[in-house]
Write a protein that holds these residues in place. Structure first.
Motif, PDB file in Angstrom:
ATOM      1  N   ARG A   1       0.821  -1.208   0.000  1.00 14.03           N
ATOM      2  CA  ARG A   1       0.000   0.000   0.000  1.00 14.03           C
ATOM      3  C   ARG A   1       0.864   1.270   0.000  1.00 14.03           C
ATOM      4  O   ARG A   1       0.333   2.382   0.099  1.00 14.03           O
ATOM      5  N   LEU A   2       2.168   1.097  -0.077  1.00 16.85           N
ATOM      6  CA  LEU A   2       3.103   2.223  -0.060  1.00 16.85           C
ATOM      7  C   LEU A   2       4.021   2.131  -1.281  1.00 16.85           C
ATOM      8  O   LEU A   2       5.207   1.817  -1.166  1.00 16.85           O
ATOM      9  N   PRO A   3       3.511   2.413  -2.474  1.00 15.53           N
ATOM     10  CA  PRO A   3       4.330   2.237  -3.683  1.00 15.53           C
ATOM     11  C   PRO A   3       5.601   3.075  -3.668  1.00 15.53           C
ATOM     12  O   PRO A   3       6.626   2.658  -4.225  1.00 15.53           O
ATOM     13  N   HIS A   4       5.576   4.242  -3.025  1.00 16.54           N
ATOM     14  CA  HIS A   4       6.777   5.079  -3.014  1.00 16.54           C
ATOM     15  C   HIS A   4       7.843   4.559  -2.054  1.00 16.54           C
ATOM     16  O   HIS A   4       8.995   5.026  -2.104  1.00 16.54           O
ATOM     17  N   ALA A   5       7.494   3.608  -1.217  1.00 15.91           N
ATOM     18  CA  ALA A   5       8.501   3.025  -0.324  1.00 15.91           C
ATOM     19  C   ALA A   5       9.578   2.284  -1.096  1.00 15.91           C
ATOM     20  O   ALA A   5      10.695   2.108  -0.599  1.00 15.91           O
ATOM     21  N   ARG A   6       9.246   1.860  -2.310  1.00 15.57           N
ATOM     22  CA  ARG A   6      10.250   1.181  -3.142  1.00 15.57           C
ATOM     23  C   ARG A   6      11.391   2.113  -3.532  1.00 15.57           C
ATOM     24  O   ARG A   6      12.456   1.659  -3.958  1.00 15.57           O
ATOM     25  N   GLN A   7      11.174   3.420  -3.411  1.00 14.42           N
ATOM     26  CA  GLN A   7      12.176   4.401  -3.808  1.00 14.42           C
ATOM     27  C   GLN A   7      13.008   4.910  -2.625  1.00 14.42           C
ATOM     28  O   GLN A   7      13.861   5.776  -2.800  1.00 14.42           O
ATOM     29  N   LEU A   8      12.780   4.370  -1.438  1.00 16.87           N
ATOM     30  CA  LEU A   8      13.449   4.888  -0.255  1.00 16.87           C
ATOM     31  C   LEU A   8      14.900   4.419  -0.162  1.00 16.87           C
ATOM     32  O   LEU A   8      15.242   3.298  -0.568  1.00 16.87           O
ATOM     33  N   TYR A   9      15.745   5.281   0.391  1.00 22.26           N
ATOM     34  CA  TYR A   9      17.088   4.860   0.766  1.00 22.26           C
ATOM     35  C   TYR A   9      16.987   3.796   1.860  1.00 22.26           C
ATOM     36  O   TYR A   9      16.071   3.843   2.702  1.00 22.26           O
ATOM     37  N   PRO A  10      17.891   2.828   1.893  1.00 27.03           N
ATOM     38  CA  PRO A  10      17.858   1.811   2.955  1.00 27.03           C
ATOM     39  C   PRO A  10      17.866   2.420   4.357  1.00 27.03           C
ATOM     40  O   PRO A  10      17.276   1.844   5.285  1.00 27.03           O
ATOM     41  N   THR A  11      18.498   3.576   4.530  1.00 31.27           N
ATOM     42  CA  THR A  11      18.550   4.244   5.831  1.00 31.27           C
ATOM     43  C   THR A  11      17.153   4.523   6.380  1.00 31.27           C
ATOM     44  O   THR A  11      16.955   4.574   7.600  1.00 31.27           O
ATOM     45  N   ALA A  12      16.177   4.703   5.478  1.00 34.02           N
ATOM     46  CA  ALA A  12      14.820   5.055   5.909  1.00 34.02           C
ATOM     47  C   ALA A  12      13.969   3.850   6.274  1.00 34.02           C
ATOM     48  O   ALA A  12      12.874   4.012   6.824  1.00 34.02           O
ATOM     49  N   LEU A  13      14.436   2.655   5.968  1.00 34.11           N
ATOM     50  CA  LEU A  13      13.670   1.434   6.240  1.00 34.11           C
ATOM     51  C   LEU A  13      14.151   0.858   7.569  1.00 34.11           C
ATOM     52  O   LEU A  13      15.228   0.270   7.652  1.00 34.11           O
ATOM     53  N   ILE A  14      13.354   1.031   8.612  1.00 37.09           N
ATOM     54  CA  ILE A  14      13.805   0.727   9.965  1.00 37.09           C
ATOM     55  C   ILE A  14      12.797  -0.166  10.688  1.00 37.09           C
ATOM     56  O   ILE A  14      11.706  -0.437  10.193  1.00 37.09           O
ATOM     57  N   GLU A  15      13.193  -0.595  11.876  1.00 34.09           N
ATOM     58  CA  GLU A  15      12.337  -1.372  12.781  1.00 34.09           C
ATOM     59  C   GLU A  15      11.740  -2.602  12.092  1.00 34.09           C
ATOM     60  O   GLU A  15      10.581  -2.965  12.315  1.00 34.09           O
ATOM     61  N   ASN A  16      12.522  -3.220  11.232  1.00 36.46           N
ATOM     62  CA  ASN A  16      12.120  -4.484  10.586  1.00 36.46           C
ATOM     63  C   ASN A  16      10.755  -4.413   9.910  1.00 36.46           C
ATOM     64  O   ASN A  16       9.972  -5.364   9.939  1.00 36.46           O
ATOM     65  N   GLY A  17      10.486  -3.276   9.281  1.00 34.19           N
ATOM     66  CA  GLY A  17       9.248  -3.134   8.529  1.00 34.19           C
ATOM     67  C   GLY A  17       8.076  -2.596   9.324  1.00 34.19           C
ATOM     68  O   GLY A  17       6.975  -2.474   8.778  1.00 34.19           O
ATOM     69  N   TRP A  18       8.289  -2.217  10.569  1.00 34.61           N
ATOM     70  CA  TRP A  18       7.209  -1.664  11.391  1.00 34.61           C
ATOM     71  C   TRP A  18       7.135  -0.151  11.311  1.00 34.61           C
ATOM     72  O   TRP A  18       6.187   0.453  11.818  1.00 34.61           O
TER      73      TRP A  18
ATOM     74  N   THR B   1      22.765  13.729   0.469  1.00 35.73           N
ATOM     75  CA  THR B   1      21.845  12.989  -0.401  1.00 35.73           C
ATOM     76  C   THR B   1      22.653  11.905  -1.100  1.00 35.73           C
ATOM     77  O   THR B   1      23.877  11.808  -0.951  1.00 35.73           O
ATOM     78  N   GLY B   2      21.966  11.072  -1.878  1.00 37.07           N
ATOM     79  CA  GLY B   2      22.642  10.049  -2.665  1.00 37.07           C
ATOM     80  C   GLY B   2      23.464   9.103  -1.804  1.00 37.07           C
ATOM     81  O   GLY B   2      23.031   8.655  -0.742  1.00 37.07           O
ATOM     82  N   ASP B   3      24.679   8.813  -2.256  1.00 40.87           N
ATOM     83  CA  ASP B   3      25.536   7.876  -1.530  1.00 40.87           C
ATOM     84  C   ASP B   3      25.912   8.372  -0.145  1.00 40.87           C
ATOM     85  O   ASP B   3      26.278   7.573   0.725  1.00 40.87           O
ATOM     86  N   ARG B   4      25.830   9.674   0.086  1.00 44.27           N
ATOM     87  CA  ARG B   4      26.139  10.219   1.408  1.00 44.27           C
ATOM     88  C   ARG B   4      25.177   9.719   2.485  1.00 44.27           C
ATOM     89  O   ARG B   4      25.512   9.701   3.669  1.00 44.27           O
ATOM     90  N   MET B   5      23.998   9.296   2.069  1.00 43.37           N
ATOM     91  CA  MET B   5      23.012   8.793   3.044  1.00 43.37           C
ATOM     92  C   MET B   5      23.522   7.532   3.750  1.00 43.37           C
ATOM     93  O   MET B   5      23.127   7.235   4.867  1.00 43.37           O
ATOM     94  N   LYS B   6      24.437   6.809   3.088  1.00 48.82           N
ATOM     95  CA  LYS B   6      25.003   5.604   3.688  1.00 48.82           C
ATOM     96  C   LYS B   6      25.889   5.930   4.893  1.00 48.82           C
ATOM     97  O   LYS B   6      26.204   5.046   5.691  1.00 48.82           O
ATOM     98  N   GLU B   7      26.318   7.188   5.008  1.00 50.99           N
ATOM     99  CA  GLU B   7      27.231   7.579   6.070  1.00 50.99           C
ATOM    100  C   GLU B   7      26.519   7.902   7.379  1.00 50.99           C
ATOM    101  O   GLU B   7      27.167   8.210   8.385  1.00 50.99           O
ATOM    102  N   ILE B   8      25.199   7.850   7.377  1.00 51.86           N
ATOM    103  CA  ILE B   8      24.438   8.084   8.605  1.00 51.86           C
ATOM    104  C   ILE B   8      24.450   6.804   9.436  1.00 51.86           C
ATOM    105  O   ILE B   8      24.083   5.732   8.960  1.00 51.86           O
ATOM    106  N   LEU B   9      24.894   6.925  10.673  1.00 51.07           N
ATOM    107  CA  LEU B   9      25.087   5.754  11.532  1.00 51.07           C
ATOM    108  C   LEU B   9      23.767   5.291  12.143  1.00 51.07           C
ATOM    109  O   LEU B   9      23.007   6.107  12.674  1.00 51.07           O
ATOM    110  N   PRO B  10      23.465   3.992  12.100  1.00 55.94           N
ATOM    111  CA  PRO B  10      22.254   3.477  12.757  1.00 55.94           C
ATOM    112  C   PRO B  10      22.446   3.439  14.271  1.00 55.94           C
ATOM    113  O   PRO B  10      23.576   3.349  14.766  1.00 55.94           O
ATOM    114  N   MET B  11      21.338   3.499  15.001  1.00 57.41           N
ATOM    115  CA  MET B  11      21.370   3.437  16.456  1.00 57.41           C
ATOM    116  C   MET B  11      20.456   2.314  16.950  1.00 57.41           C
ATOM    117  O   MET B  11      19.394   2.076  16.378  1.00 57.41           O
ATOM    118  N   ASP B  12      20.887   1.649  18.007  1.00 58.34           N
ATOM    119  CA  ASP B  12      20.082   0.604  18.638  1.00 58.34           C
ATOM    120  C   ASP B  12      19.230   1.258  19.715  1.00 58.34           C
ATOM    121  O   ASP B  12      19.597   1.297  20.885  1.00 58.34           O
TER     122      ASP B  12
END
Length: 345
Positions: free
Chosen positions: A112-129, A314-325
């Protein structure tokens, strides 16, 4: 209303959308979509620009609830899972994580979220929740007129003698303060949960000036010359004429996130999914970047040249954002607070 206090949700007043934007409720009508946002320029933008566009497209009955993460969290907890007037929420992941574990949200239906396919991996969090809808990357901001040797990495806060006694930090009540602890554990210890090493390292910084939210005042007065800083806020200060800059540290960046979730048993579930996809679409993401200087999470967004200095991550720079637990951080929040107070007196 069963879950929202009148202080935060005022239908027909300064907080509720009225007139042509909100249809009259009838017994047969579905419940309104309660949309959360923050005060000040956020509320103004949501009311005057964002929601009229969404309502014109969908015909939704929308009401704004203006507050912040702690107030939204308190309302959800008071109502209990599945009993809130909220259908969708926007707040930081540090608040989302404990509510998720308490059963307040449903796992997102990405069909139900077609634009989610365009998200950077950094934006996909909490195992899909949950998904992040906006990112404010945090680098190292500094006064270009008061610093002879600009920082290049986080370790420079410890090694550059001209920073001594002139460093600003977000305190442990702010998510960036918690993230700095984990970063210090990663840099000086065995990993992001090594708090012995983290607090020892922070203690070696010497005197620091702390804030729970606004770093700009101290940077503007010159009380501090360097600190963790939001790139967007640096851009605002620079456009006001303050000689400041912000760099992307070699070790990676921190961030403030605006995370979206769908509530379990949401009364306006269909419209909540339409609203979330609307937030993630390229046109809305560009509007948000232009207004708040946030980094778009939709990878198809092209930042125009006149905005590039304000939104550089933006772009590849988004990979440089550190994830947090955030689960570990929330589980240890009381102890972290005590140790922070002991470290900084």
């Amino acid at each position: 209303m069963s879950g929202l206090s009148r202080r935060h949700l005022i239908a027909g007043g300064a907080v509720g959308l009225t007139g042509a934007l909100v249809g009259r409720a009838t017994r047969a009508a579905p419940p309104p979509l309660v949309v959360t946002t923050y005060g000040g320029s956020w509320e103004t933008f949501w009311r005057d620009d964002l929601m009229p566009r969404f309502i014109a497209r969908t015909g939704a009955d929308v009401k704004l609830d203006v507050g912040f993460g702690r107030t939204f969290s308190a309302t959800l907890r008071a109502s209990g899972p599945g009993h809130s007037d909220y259908s969708i929420l926007m707040m930081n992941d540090v608040f989302v994580e404990p509510l998720l574990r308490a059963g307040q949200f449903e796992k997102l239906d990405f069909s139900r979220l077609p634009h989610a396919r365009q998200l950077y991996p950094t934006a996909l969090i909490e195992n899909g929740w949950a998904v992040i809808g906006m990112i404010s990357p945090i680098g190292i901001g500094y006064r270009t007129d008061l610093v002879k040797n600009p920082p290049t990495c986080w370790r420079d806060l410890w090694t550059n003698p001209e920073f001594r006694g002139r460093i600003g930090l977000y305190n442990v009540q702010n998510s960036v303060g918690k993230a700095m602890l984990c970063l210090a554990g990663q840099m000086f210890g065995s990993g992001p949960t090594d708090m012995d090493a983290a607090f020892a390292a922070l203690g070696r910084l010497g005197p620091v000036l702390q804030t729970d939210f606004n770093m700009s005042t101290m940077m503007g007065t010159g009380e501090i010359v360097v600190s963790p800083f939001d790139f967007g806020e640096i851009a605002r200060l620079r456009r006001q004429g303050l000689p400041v800059a912000c760099i992307m540290p070699r070790e990676g960046m921190l961030m403030w996130d605006q995370t979206f979730t769908i509530c379990v048993n949401a009364g306006a579930r269909d419209m909540a999914y339409r609203y979330l996809d609307f937030i993630l679409e390229p046109e809305t993401q560009l509007m948000l970047a232009q207004k708040f200087f946030v980094s778009p999470v939709n990878s198809t967004v092209v930042i125009p040249p006149d905005l590039a200095d304000a939104v550089p991550v933006t772009g590849d720079r988004m990979k440089e954002i550190l994830p947090m637990d955030w689960h570990w951080i929330n589980q240890n929040a009381v102890e972290l607070d005590k140790r922070w107070s002991r470290t900084f007196g």
